[in-house]
Design a protein around this motif. Structure first.
Motif, PDB file in Angstrom:
ATOM      1  N   LYS A  20     -61.830   6.131  17.946  1.00 12.20           N
ATOM      2  CA  LYS A  20     -63.141   6.025  17.825  1.00 12.20           C
ATOM      3  C   LYS A  20     -63.566   5.767  19.374  1.00 12.20           C
ATOM      4  N   ARG A  21     -63.359   4.492  19.683  1.00 10.57           N
ATOM      5  CA  ARG A  21     -63.869   3.840  20.943  1.00 10.57           C
ATOM      6  C   ARG A  21     -63.069   4.512  22.179  1.00 10.57           C
ATOM      7  N   GLY A  22     -61.942   5.302  22.115  1.00 11.85           N
ATOM      8  CA  GLY A  22     -61.558   5.965  23.140  1.00 11.85           C
ATOM      9  C   GLY A  22     -60.399   4.761  23.819  1.00 11.85           C
ATOM     10  N   GLU A  23     -60.110   3.958  23.041  1.00 16.54           N
ATOM     11  CA  GLU A  23     -58.921   3.075  23.446  1.00 16.54           C
ATOM     12  C   GLU A  23     -57.690   3.499  23.328  1.00 16.54           C
ATOM     13  N   ARG A  24     -56.850   3.449  24.445  1.00 18.19           N
ATOM     14  CA  ARG A  24     -55.520   4.281  24.219  1.00 18.19           C
ATOM     15  C   ARG A  24     -54.557   3.465  23.495  1.00 18.19           C
ATOM     16  N   ILE A  25     -53.959   3.960  22.547  1.00 19.80           N
ATOM     17  CA  ILE A  25     -52.876   3.141  21.816  1.00 19.80           C
ATOM     18  C   ILE A  25     -51.541   3.108  22.509  1.00 19.80           C
ATOM     19  N   VAL A  26     -50.705   1.942  22.468  1.00 24.11           N
ATOM     20  CA  VAL A  26     -49.552   2.128  23.124  1.00 24.11           C
ATOM     21  C   VAL A  26     -48.325   1.806  22.171  1.00 24.11           C
ATOM     22  N   ALA A  27     -47.577   2.756  22.055  1.00 26.52           N
ATOM     23  CA  ALA A  27     -46.473   2.319  21.046  1.00 26.52           C
ATOM     24  C   ALA A  27     -45.237   2.558  21.684  1.00 26.52           C
ATOM     25  N   LEU A  28     -44.073   1.965  21.197  1.00 30.33           N
ATOM     26  CA  LEU A  28     -42.566   1.946  21.687  1.00 30.33           C
ATOM     27  C   LEU A  28     -41.896   1.834  20.647  1.00 30.33           C
ATOM     28  N   THR A  29     -40.547   2.026  20.567  1.00 34.35           N
ATOM     29  CA  THR A  29     -39.414   1.951  19.583  1.00 34.35           C
ATOM     30  C   THR A  29     -38.838   0.407  19.842  1.00 34.35           C
ATOM     31  N   ALA A  30     -38.545  -0.010  18.887  1.00 37.18           N
ATOM     32  CA  ALA A  30     -37.580  -1.201  18.994  1.00 37.18           C
ATOM     33  C   ALA A  30     -36.584  -1.359  17.792  1.00 37.18           C
ATOM     34  N   TYR A  31     -35.481  -1.881  18.029  1.00 35.39           N
ATOM     35  CA  TYR A  31     -34.406  -1.860  16.913  1.00 35.39           C
ATOM     36  C   TYR A  31     -33.830  -3.405  16.479  1.00 35.39           C
ATOM     37  N   ASP A  32     -34.236  -4.150  17.530  1.00 34.85           N
ATOM     38  CA  ASP A  32     -33.814  -5.690  17.190  1.00 34.85           C
ATOM     39  C   ASP A  32     -34.856  -6.714  17.706  1.00 34.85           C
ATOM     40  N   TYR A  33     -34.425  -8.099  17.258  1.00 34.35           N
ATOM     41  CA  TYR A  33     -35.348  -9.022  17.338  1.00 34.35           C
ATOM     42  C   TYR A  33     -35.765  -9.248  18.930  1.00 34.35           C
ATOM     43  N   PRO A  34     -34.738  -9.461  19.781  1.00 33.49           N
ATOM     44  CA  PRO A  34     -35.425  -9.789  21.255  1.00 33.49           C
ATOM     45  C   PRO A  34     -36.376  -8.705  21.794  1.00 33.49           C
ATOM     46  N   SER A  35     -35.971  -7.557  21.615  1.00 37.61           N
ATOM     47  CA  SER A  35     -36.910  -6.482  22.007  1.00 37.61           C
ATOM     48  C   SER A  35     -38.374  -6.523  21.231  1.00 37.61           C
ATOM     49  N   ALA A  36     -38.156  -6.647  20.303  1.00 36.10           N
ATOM     50  CA  ALA A  36     -39.405  -6.556  19.314  1.00 36.10           C
ATOM     51  C   ALA A  36     -40.404  -7.957  19.841  1.00 36.10           C
ATOM     52  N   LEU A  37     -39.596  -8.905  19.917  1.00 36.93           N
ATOM     53  CA  LEU A  37     -40.355 -10.245  20.714  1.00 36.93           C
ATOM     54  C   LEU A  37     -41.168  -9.831  21.842  1.00 36.93           C
ATOM     55  N   ILE A  38     -40.344  -9.138  22.996  1.00 35.36           N
ATOM     56  CA  ILE A  38     -41.003  -8.943  24.182  1.00 35.36           C
ATOM     57  C   ILE A  38     -42.098  -8.034  24.132  1.00 35.36           C
ATOM     58  N   LEU A  39     -41.785  -6.827  23.458  1.00 35.65           N
ATOM     59  CA  LEU A  39     -42.813  -5.760  23.051  1.00 35.65           C
ATOM     60  C   LEU A  39     -44.294  -6.327  22.643  1.00 35.65           C
ATOM     61  N   ASP A  40     -44.095  -7.184  21.580  1.00 36.42           N
ATOM     62  CA  ASP A  40     -44.961  -7.796  20.984  1.00 36.42           C
ATOM     63  C   ASP A  40     -45.848  -8.870  21.854  1.00 36.42           C
ATOM     64  N   GLN A  41     -45.065  -9.589  22.682  1.00 36.15           N
ATOM     65  CA  GLN A  41     -45.771 -10.546  23.647  1.00 36.15           C
ATOM     66  C   GLN A  41     -46.432  -9.724  24.645  1.00 36.15           C
ATOM     67  N   VAL A  42     -45.999  -8.786  25.004  1.00 36.99           N
ATOM     68  CA  VAL A  42     -46.617  -7.895  26.274  1.00 36.99           C
ATOM     69  C   VAL A  42     -47.986  -7.282  25.706  1.00 36.99           C
ATOM     70  N   GLY A  43     -47.869  -6.991  24.380  1.00 36.82           N
ATOM     71  CA  GLY A  43     -49.023  -6.293  23.923  1.00 36.82           C
ATOM     72  C   GLY A  43     -48.968  -4.915  23.495  1.00 36.82           C
ATOM     73  N   VAL A  44     -47.874  -4.484  23.199  1.00 30.22           N
ATOM     74  CA  VAL A  44     -47.560  -3.009  22.676  1.00 30.22           C
ATOM     75  C   VAL A  44     -48.343  -3.028  21.242  1.00 30.22           C
ATOM     76  N   ASP A  45     -48.959  -1.957  20.869  1.00 31.34           N
ATOM     77  CA  ASP A  45     -49.957  -1.967  19.714  1.00 31.34           C
ATOM     78  C   ASP A  45     -48.934  -1.668  18.640  1.00 31.34           C
ATOM     79  N   LEU A  46     -48.128  -0.667  18.617  1.00 28.84           N
ATOM     80  CA  LEU A  46     -47.425  -0.085  17.339  1.00 28.84           C
ATOM     81  C   LEU A  46     -45.886  -0.318  17.935  1.00 28.84           C
TER      82      LEU A  46
END
Ligand code: KIV
Length: 276
Positions: A20-46
């Motif tokens: 609604k606000r026109g903010e773009r959503i950033v998504a990536l795939t992940a399959y393991d703990y270290p990748s998920a940790l990095i993606l989350d810390q960097v600010g991936v939304d989904l």
């Protein structure tokens, strides 16, 4: 949006507000703990625990052979690394198509493994399953266009919705998914114009992959955008790193140093002084 220990959690509701606000959503795939940790810390939304694990983790040609146990294993690992992003579990082939009750049981297993929503491919034939999941409180993300679980029907990983009737069908299917209660929709490998139209006509966020710049957000397979493999990427993949080369050079250097006796050196060894 909910707040836990200073972190503003991304929820399905929050993604709707972002559209609604026109903010773009950033998504990536992940399959393991270290990748998920990095993606989350960097600010991936989904973060999607994609069934593309079949390709990039298990080295298989299609996503058809991955099953519930493997998907749950990866979902648990990803969920352990995520505090902020919305974690979506990708329902594998035949885990949601056979019956509504199987779809409910399998989606429930994803939530118990730490996912906060599930994604499933298709429209009409799985509409009943989607409605039931949503009714039971399990958020569902749709997936249309090039749906890899139908690769044999499509005859390969080709651009979808090329003709006007195919584009009409895509738009109708997208509306059907919105009506069934999906909170979001992945649109894969379709022409820019129809992706823009679907995005405009739907209230729910549309996340593109190979669907041009006009979607509400974008997703890529992590290993593709990191350049893990040296095979040429699909046209729609942009490589933000050449990780395969970085890893190859590091491992080759390690092999050389172990063989020459250069590693381990003093700095990486323990010595106990005489008298201690
Ligand atoms: O499995 C997957 O990685 C996906 C994305 C490509 C959307 O479905």
């Amino acid at each position: 949006m909910s707040q836990t220990s200073g972190i503003t959690k991304v929820t399905t509701l929050r993604l709707g507000k972002m559209k609604k606000r026109g903010e773009r959503i950033v998504a990536l795939t992940a399959y393991d703990y270290p990748s998920a940790l990095i993606l989350d810390q960097v600010g991936v939304d989904l973060i999607l625990v994609g069934d593309s694990a079949a390709n990039v983790v298990y080295g298989r040609d299609t996503t058809l052979t991955i099953g519930m146990e493997e998907m749950l294993y990866h979902t648990r690992a990803v969920a352990a690394g995520v505090k902020r992003a919305l974690v979506v579990g990708d329902m594998p082939f035949l885990s949601f198509q056979v019956s509504v009750s199987e779809a409910v049981a399998n989606a429930g297993r994803f939530l118990k493994a730490g996912a906060e929503a599930v994604k499933l491919e298709g429209a009409g034939p799985v509409k009943e399953a989607i409605s039931r999941l949503v009714e039971l409180g399990i958020p569902v993300m749709g997936h249309l266009g090039l749906t890899p679980q139908s690769v044999h029907k499509f005859g390969g990983y080709r651009l979808q919705a090329r003709t006007a009737p195919e584009q009409d069908k895509l738009l109708a299917d997208a509306k059907l998914l919105e009506d069934a209660g999906c909170f979001s929709l992945v649109l894969e490998k379709v022409p820019v114009g129809i992706a823009a139209q679907v995005t405009r006509e739907l209230k729910i966020p549309v996340i593109g992959i190979g669907a041009g710049p006009d979607c509400d957000g974008q997703i890529l397979v992590l290993h593709d955008m990191l350049g893990v493999f040296d095979t040429p990427p699909f046209k729609f993949v942009k490589r933000y790193a050449e990780l395969g080369g970085v890893v190859r050079r590091a491992v080759a250097e390690y092999c050389k140093e172990v063989r020459s006796g250069e590693f381990p050196d003093q700095d990486h060894s323990f010595r106990i002084d005489a008298g201690h």
